[in-house]
Structure formats: C-alpha cells, structure tokens
Design a protein around this motif. Sequence first.
Motif, PDB file in Angstrom:
ATOM      1  N   ASP A   5     -57.323  26.018  53.481  1.00  0.00           N
ATOM      2  CA  ASP A   5     -56.468  24.899  53.879  1.00  0.00           C
ATOM      3  C   ASP A   5     -56.191  24.035  52.633  1.00  0.00           C
ATOM      4  O   ASP A   5     -57.114  23.517  52.008  1.00  0.00           O
ATOM      5  CB  ASP A   5     -57.182  24.081  54.954  1.00  0.00           C
ATOM      6  N   LEU A   6     -54.905  23.882  52.279  1.00  0.00           N
ATOM      7  CA  LEU A   6     -54.552  23.161  51.065  1.00  0.00           C
ATOM      8  C   LEU A   6     -55.007  21.697  51.113  1.00  0.00           C
ATOM      9  O   LEU A   6     -55.386  21.131  50.092  1.00  0.00           O
ATOM     10  CB  LEU A   6     -53.045  23.227  50.825  1.00  0.00           C
ATOM     11  N   ARG A   7     -54.981  21.113  52.287  1.00  0.00           N
ATOM     12  CA  ARG A   7     -55.386  19.714  52.374  1.00  0.00           C
ATOM     13  C   ARG A   7     -56.862  19.558  52.038  1.00  0.00           C
ATOM     14  O   ARG A   7     -57.256  18.659  51.293  1.00  0.00           O
ATOM     15  CB  ARG A   7     -55.104  19.166  53.784  1.00  0.00           C
ATOM     16  N   ARG A   8     -57.698  20.448  52.540  1.00  0.00           N
ATOM     17  CA  ARG A   8     -59.119  20.355  52.220  1.00  0.00           C
ATOM     18  C   ARG A   8     -59.387  20.755  50.763  1.00  0.00           C
ATOM     19  O   ARG A   8     -60.309  20.231  50.126  1.00  0.00           O
ATOM     20  CB  ARG A   8     -59.927  21.209  53.199  1.00  0.00           C
ATOM     21  N   LEU A   9     -58.582  21.671  50.235  1.00  0.00           N
ATOM     22  CA  LEU A   9     -58.718  21.998  48.814  1.00  0.00           C
ATOM     23  C   LEU A   9     -58.394  20.785  47.940  1.00  0.00           C
ATOM     24  O   LEU A   9     -58.990  20.606  46.873  1.00  0.00           O
ATOM     25  CB  LEU A   9     -57.798  23.167  48.449  1.00  0.00           C
ATOM     26  N   ARG A  10     -57.459  19.950  48.399  1.00  0.00           N
ATOM     27  CA  ARG A  10     -57.149  18.750  47.628  1.00  0.00           C
ATOM     28  C   ARG A  10     -58.359  17.812  47.597  1.00  0.00           C
ATOM     29  O   ARG A  10     -58.647  17.191  46.577  1.00  0.00           O
ATOM     30  CB  ARG A  10     -55.931  18.030  48.209  1.00  0.00           C
ATOM     31  N   PHE A  11     -59.092  17.701  48.723  1.00  0.00           N
ATOM     32  CA  PHE A  11     -60.303  16.888  48.725  1.00  0.00           C
ATOM     33  C   PHE A  11     -61.292  17.387  47.668  1.00  0.00           C
ATOM     34  O   PHE A  11     -61.896  16.604  46.942  1.00  0.00           O
ATOM     35  CB  PHE A  11     -60.966  16.913  50.098  1.00  0.00           C
ATOM     36  N   LEU A  12     -61.440  18.715  47.593  1.00  0.00           N
ATOM     37  CA  LEU A  12     -62.370  19.299  46.624  1.00  0.00           C
ATOM     38  C   LEU A  12     -61.899  19.044  45.196  1.00  0.00           C
ATOM     39  O   LEU A  12     -62.699  18.684  44.318  1.00  0.00           O
ATOM     40  CB  LEU A  12     -62.513  20.804  46.875  1.00  0.00           C
ATOM     41  N   VAL A  24     -62.841   9.392  45.881  1.00  0.00           N
ATOM     42  CA  VAL A  24     -61.877  10.264  46.557  1.00  0.00           C
ATOM     43  C   VAL A  24     -61.275   9.542  47.755  1.00  0.00           C
ATOM     44  O   VAL A  24     -60.055   9.573  47.989  1.00  0.00           O
ATOM     45  CB  VAL A  24     -62.541  11.580  47.000  1.00  0.00           C
ATOM     46  N   ALA A  25     -62.136   8.902  48.540  1.00  0.00           N
ATOM     47  CA  ALA A  25     -61.659   8.180  49.724  1.00  0.00           C
ATOM     48  C   ALA A  25     -60.674   7.080  49.345  1.00  0.00           C
ATOM     49  O   ALA A  25     -59.626   6.920  49.981  1.00  0.00           O
ATOM     50  CB  ALA A  25     -62.854   7.584  50.468  1.00  0.00           C
ATOM     51  N   ALA A  26     -60.982   6.334  48.281  1.00  0.00           N
ATOM     52  CA  ALA A  26     -60.095   5.255  47.852  1.00  0.00           C
ATOM     53  C   ALA A  26     -58.761   5.793  47.376  1.00  0.00           C
ATOM     54  O   ALA A  26     -57.702   5.219  47.649  1.00  0.00           O
ATOM     55  CB  ALA A  26     -60.763   4.439  46.747  1.00  0.00           C
ATOM     56  N   ALA A  27     -58.779   6.926  46.674  1.00  0.00           N
ATOM     57  CA  ALA A  27     -57.544   7.495  46.132  1.00  0.00           C
ATOM     58  C   ALA A  27     -56.638   8.054  47.224  1.00  0.00           C
ATOM     59  O   ALA A  27     -55.408   7.940  47.140  1.00  0.00           O
ATOM     60  CB  ALA A  27     -57.875   8.591  45.115  1.00  0.00           C
ATOM     61  N   LEU A  28     -57.234   8.632  48.264  1.00  0.00           N
ATOM     62  CA  LEU A  28     -56.444   9.318  49.293  1.00  0.00           C
ATOM     63  C   LEU A  28     -56.257   8.492  50.558  1.00  0.00           C
ATOM     64  O   LEU A  28     -55.526   8.911  51.459  1.00  0.00           O
ATOM     65  CB  LEU A  28     -57.099  10.662  49.642  1.00  0.00           C
ATOM     66  N   GLY A  29     -56.921   7.339  50.634  1.00  0.00           N
ATOM     67  CA  GLY A  29     -56.726   6.481  51.791  1.00  0.00           C
ATOM     68  C   GLY A  29     -57.515   6.894  53.021  1.00  0.00           C
ATOM     69  O   GLY A  29     -57.094   6.623  54.153  1.00  0.00           O
ATOM     70  N   TYR A  30     -58.657   7.533  52.819  1.00  0.00           N
ATOM     71  CA  TYR A  30     -59.539   7.915  53.919  1.00  0.00           C
ATOM     72  C   TYR A  30     -60.870   7.186  53.784  1.00  0.00           C
ATOM     73  O   TYR A  30     -61.169   6.603  52.743  1.00  0.00           O
ATOM     74  CB  TYR A  30     -59.787   9.429  53.912  1.00  0.00           C
ATOM     75  N   GLY A  64     -68.622  25.579  44.087  1.00  0.00           N
ATOM     76  CA  GLY A  64     -67.693  24.471  44.259  1.00  0.00           C
ATOM     77  C   GLY A  64     -66.793  24.291  43.049  1.00  0.00           C
ATOM     78  O   GLY A  64     -65.582  24.048  43.178  1.00  0.00           O
ATOM     79  N   GLN A  65     -67.357  24.407  41.846  1.00  0.00           N
ATOM     80  CA  GLN A  65     -66.565  24.287  40.625  1.00  0.00           C
ATOM     81  C   GLN A  65     -65.554  25.428  40.515  1.00  0.00           C
ATOM     82  O   GLN A  65     -64.400  25.219  40.124  1.00  0.00           O
ATOM     83  CB  GLN A  65     -67.487  24.267  39.414  1.00  0.00           C
ATOM     84  N   LEU A  66     -65.989  26.626  40.896  1.00  0.00           N
ATOM     85  CA  LEU A  66     -65.079  27.768  40.850  1.00  0.00           C
ATOM     86  C   LEU A  66     -63.911  27.584  41.810  1.00  0.00           C
ATOM     87  O   LEU A  66     -62.745  27.810  41.457  1.00  0.00           O
ATOM     88  CB  LEU A  66     -65.847  29.052  41.189  1.00  0.00           C
ATOM     89  N   LEU A  67     -64.212  27.160  43.029  1.00  0.00           N
ATOM     90  CA  LEU A  67     -63.149  26.970  44.007  1.00  0.00           C
ATOM     91  C   LEU A  67     -62.231  25.816  43.607  1.00  0.00           C
ATOM     92  O   LEU A  67     -61.019  25.868  43.839  1.00  0.00           O
ATOM     93  CB  LEU A  67     -63.747  26.715  45.390  1.00  0.00           C
ATOM     94  N   ALA A  68     -62.788  24.784  42.980  1.00  0.00           N
ATOM     95  CA  ALA A  68     -61.955  23.665  42.526  1.00  0.00           C
ATOM     96  C   ALA A  68     -60.958  24.122  41.466  1.00  0.00           C
ATOM     97  O   ALA A  68     -59.815  23.655  41.429  1.00  0.00           O
ATOM     98  CB  ALA A  68     -62.841  22.545  41.980  1.00  0.00           C
ATOM     99  N   GLN A  69     -61.388  25.047  40.603  1.00  0.00           N
ATOM    100  CA  GLN A  69     -60.466  25.581  39.599  1.00  0.00           C
ATOM    101  C   GLN A  69     -59.325  26.353  40.268  1.00  0.00           C
ATOM    102  O   GLN A  69     -58.154  26.219  39.890  1.00  0.00           O
ATOM    103  CB  GLN A  69     -61.219  26.487  38.630  1.00  0.00           C
ATOM    104  N   HIS A  70     -59.659  27.149  41.277  1.00  0.00           N
ATOM    105  CA  HIS A  70     -58.608  27.873  42.016  1.00  0.00           C
ATOM    106  C   HIS A  70     -57.726  26.891  42.786  1.00  0.00           C
ATOM    107  O   HIS A  70     -56.512  27.107  42.929  1.00  0.00           O
ATOM    108  CB  HIS A  70     -59.238  28.884  42.967  1.00  0.00           C
ATOM    109  N   ALA A  71     -58.341  25.825  43.287  1.00  0.00           N
ATOM    110  CA  ALA A  71     -57.570  24.818  44.033  1.00  0.00           C
ATOM    111  C   ALA A  71     -56.505  24.197  43.145  1.00  0.00           C
ATOM    112  O   ALA A  71     -55.385  23.928  43.598  1.00  0.00           O
ATOM    113  CB  ALA A  71     -58.506  23.741  44.570  1.00  0.00           C
TER     114      ALA A  71
END
Length: 305
Positions: A5-12, A24-30, A64-71
């Motif tokens: 899910d691209l939205r959850r990848l953005r969180f990562l 992260v919460a402050a930047a995205l408004g959550y 997590g770092q690997l998936l963040a790079q793919h994200a």
Amino acid sequence: MIELDLRRLRFLRELEERGTLAAVAAALGYSPSTVSQQLARLEREVGVRLLDKAGRGVRLTDAGQLLAQHARVLLSAAEAAQADLAALGGDVRGTVRAGGLQSAARRLLIPAVARLRTEHPQVRVEIFELELEQSLPGLRLGTVDLVIGDEYDSHPRPRPAGLRFTLLLEEPLRIVLPAAHPLARSGGPVAVADLRADIWAASAEGTGHHAMVVGTCRALGGYEPDLRHRSNDADVQLELVRAATAVALMPALTLPRDDPALAIRDVAEVTVGRRLVAVTRDTPAAPALIALLRAVTEQVSRLGG
C-alpha cells in the motif's frame, strides 16, 4: 504475493527521513498513534519486523531500511505516473504546496499565485514561509512541491540527490544604514571594514543570511560583528536600522524603493551577491507545478531579474 500500500509505504519513508513517530505525525497531519498503527499494519502485510524499540522511540530494522529504500523508488514512480496522466488529460488542475523565505514569498510567490487564479483557477496553491534547510525533508518526501531558497557568495548550498535547483535571480547585497549615520553622508559605497563599531541586525543563527553577514565581516573587515539583533523578517531588520540605529547587509529584493529614514549603499570592497533558486524534486512535474513555476519566472522578469 505481497501487496504494498503506497500510503503506508509513505509512512515508512517518512520515518526513515524524520526519525521519530512524532515528527512523521506532525508532517503528515496524523496522530502518533495512527502512524504507529499504519506501520504495524504494514509489518503484518509484508510478514517481517520493520521496527525495533529504541529507548522511548523506534528505529528501522534492516528489513525496514530495505523496504524504505524500495518505497522511495515506488513513490517516485507513482508521482511520475500521476504527472504524466495529468499532462495527458490537458487540464491544469491540482494542488501545489510551495514555500520560501519571506522576500521570495512576498515578491515572487504571492504575485504568481494571483496570476494563476486568473489563468488556471482549478489550481490550488498553498503557500508557507520556511527556510530552505527546513524544507528539504518535505521536498524529498513529496509533502512539499516547490521551495524558493537562497544562497550567498562564498556560502553555497549543498545539492542533495533527488532535487533539482533552478536559478531564478541574481542580485547584489546592499549595506543599510540609518539616514543620519556618518558614513551615509557621502552617498557613495560604504566599506564593511568601517562598520566595526556598529551594532548589526541579521537573520537567525543557522540561516544562510546569518552565516553570510558574519563571514563578510570577518573576510572584509577582520572582525566579529556585534550581532545583537536577529530576525528572519526583513521588515523587522529594516525597523531595527530605522529605530535602533543598527546596520544590516540585505538583498536588493528586500529593500524599499524610497525611505527617507534609511541610507542604502553599495559595498565598497567587493560585490556581495545572493542567488534565488527554485528547488523541486528531480522527477516529472505535474502541469499545476509547471504553471506555477512559469508564473514565478515571469514575475522575476517583471522585476528585472
């Protein structure tokens, strides 16, 4: 097969860049709890642990770092696809989030927005005032689309990968004195070296303008300026010159055309300059962003840049 899910990848990706759930919460408004829930759900979807506890916060695991790079790659591809589809449709619409330092917002961004309201009423532009250093994470992550920043002679900005820097304007810096200052009487250039005994005003510590003022006084005058007043608001700096008999070194774009309380003079020793740059992501731009950049460029031309 894993469905990402691209939205959850953005969180990562945001967590990789910003370091804490609160940021992260402050930047995205959550809320931080919502961010944590979304990342926990992403962990369940991929079937591996992405986060570890680290004191009172969290840190990315190797997975997590690997998936963040793919994200990062996937989110950039999604943004490019959206831009291509918008261009194919021919409509100029959408939201552009743009920021910059005060003089750029006032003299470039706001007139450009006013023009877009007439030419492209379907474009929604959101303007905020922010220094370039503070804006870079949002630019890289896609929460900001355009930032107009500055850099001064002998104080170049770093050029992080993934961002495009486009020169908009080159302008000189001028010495600003109270009209009654003894060095203002001749009307000619003023030497920075002769302002050793004066009180200075500049932007806040950590900004390019602050570093430039200190560096210029050291290089041209051989002294540490008595920098008592700090404000990122150019109007505040000018008022400090008028009312508190400070002196300042300011870009031409920030200066009033005619103010009898101020004496605006060239720097005697050398030409000291500033460049304004438009910073965007190094990916295909959506039509709405292209329209705003065009309006900003036309505003620069109207100012004689």
